[in-house]
Write a protein that holds these residues in place. Structure first.
Motif, PDB file in Angstrom:
ATOM      1  N   ASP A 102       0.792  -1.345   0.020  1.00  0.00           N
ATOM      2  CA  ASP A 102       0.010   0.021  -0.039  1.00  0.00           C
ATOM      3  C   ASP A 102       0.983   1.242   0.011  1.00  0.00           C
ATOM      4  O   ASP A 102       0.119   2.387  -0.477  1.00  0.00           O
ATOM      5  N   TYR A 129      -1.024   2.579  -4.490  1.00  0.00           N
ATOM      6  CA  TYR A 129      -1.349   1.895  -4.873  1.00  0.00           C
ATOM      7  C   TYR A 129      -3.273   1.507  -4.578  1.00  0.00           C
ATOM      8  O   TYR A 129      -3.557   1.769  -3.540  1.00  0.00           O
ATOM      9  N   ARG A 134      -6.572  -3.496  -4.411  1.00  0.00           N
ATOM     10  CA  ARG A 134      -5.670  -4.260  -3.465  1.00  0.00           C
ATOM     11  C   ARG A 134      -6.943  -5.041  -2.833  1.00  0.00           C
ATOM     12  O   ARG A 134      -6.742  -6.122  -2.461  1.00  0.00           O
ATOM     13  N   ALA A 198      -1.868  -1.922  -8.983  1.00  0.00           N
ATOM     14  CA  ALA A 198      -1.587  -2.689  -7.780  1.00  0.00           C
ATOM     15  C   ALA A 198      -0.409  -3.638  -7.878  1.00  0.00           C
ATOM     16  O   ALA A 198      -0.449  -4.265  -9.029  1.00  0.00           O
TER      17      ALA A 198
END
Length: 261
Positions: A102, A129, A134, A198
């Motif tokens: 992250d 991200y 995610r 991601a």
């Protein structure tokens, strides 16, 4: 032709074997040409870029990140799933586990970091991200029973050498969890281009000074090869869960074509 989903394959992920009816396309960009493979998965068009080339001939500091991301933008891509082999600084993040990072710490030195060469644009990177991508990856990993971490800080180094134990101690003190050589500027450029991005980080080893053994690229390649099936299953399930025409805050980009060279 509009393609909404793309995969960027890192070390050990060179072939878009999950796709059917694959064809290769050369894209011309302001930053040079890029070769993209485009195929179908569950009636969805998916693009694939081998970050290091199909024969792993391009080292991390010489990857043409701008051409790769610009080419995907030209195709209409809105979501990128990027794989990466990483070393771990965190005892909780063990070899063969996945990390859906992250945050990042950037220790690259010589790479072009932006498309923007005219005017001044300050890009917000609070969530570098995409949180939605995610979350999709985490859901897919849970459904498949894959060991994973839903967050982590990626330390990006210049490469192509591995890091020294002293550097690893510093990165740990700064809050780094994993270390690799490719996430920056890829993630930054994707945000500039208005593309959700991601990273699927596969831990291949503990970093220098933590691992009891000397590091080798062969070790990284072997671990990635052993886990290719899991990566493939994860990507396939994530693509199934994604809505190709979804909207996201990541798509609200400040990038103006007139600011590019």
């Amino acid at each position: 032709m509009t393609v909404r989903i793309a995969i960027i394959g890192g070390t050990g992920v060179y072939d878009p074997s999950i796709l059917d009816e694959v064809r290769q396309k050369r894209l011309e960009t302001p930053f040079g040409p890029v070769w993209v493979k485009i195929g179908n998965y569950r009636e969805r068009e998916v693009a694939f870029v081998a970050r290091h080339g199909e024969d792993h001939s391009v080292p991390p500091h010489l990857v043409n990140y701008r051409a790769n991301i610009w080419g995907l933008k030209q195709l209409g891509v809105k979501s990128i799933l990027a794989t990466a082999a990483v070393g771990s600084l965190n005892p909780e993040m063990k070899p063969c586990q996945l990390v859906f990072v992250d945050q990042f710490l950037d220790f690259t030195k010589s790479r072009p970091q932006t498309f923007i060469e005219k005017g001044v644009v300050h890009l917000d990177m609070t969530d570098p991200y995409c949180p939605e991508l995610r979350a999709t990856l985490a859901r897919a990993a849970r459904e498949l029973g894959l060991e994973h971490h839903t967050a982590g800080t990626y330390v990006c180094t210049e490469g192509p050498r591995f890091e020294t134990p002293a550097e690893i101690r510093m990165f740990r003190q700064l809050g780094g969890d994993i270390v690799g050589m490719t996430s920056v500027p890829e993630v930054v450029l994707a945000r500039e281009a208005g593309i959700c991005y991601a990273t699927i980080a596969m831990v291949t080893n503990f970093a220098a000074g933590i691992s009891p053994n000397r590091l080798s690229h062969q070790e990284v390649v072997e671990v990635m090869a052993e886990n290719t099936a899991n990566l493939r299953r994860l990507v396939m399930r994530a693509i199934e869960l994604l809505q190709p025409d979804r909207t996201c805050l990541c798509h609200e980009t400040p990038l103006d074509p007139s600011a590019v060279k």
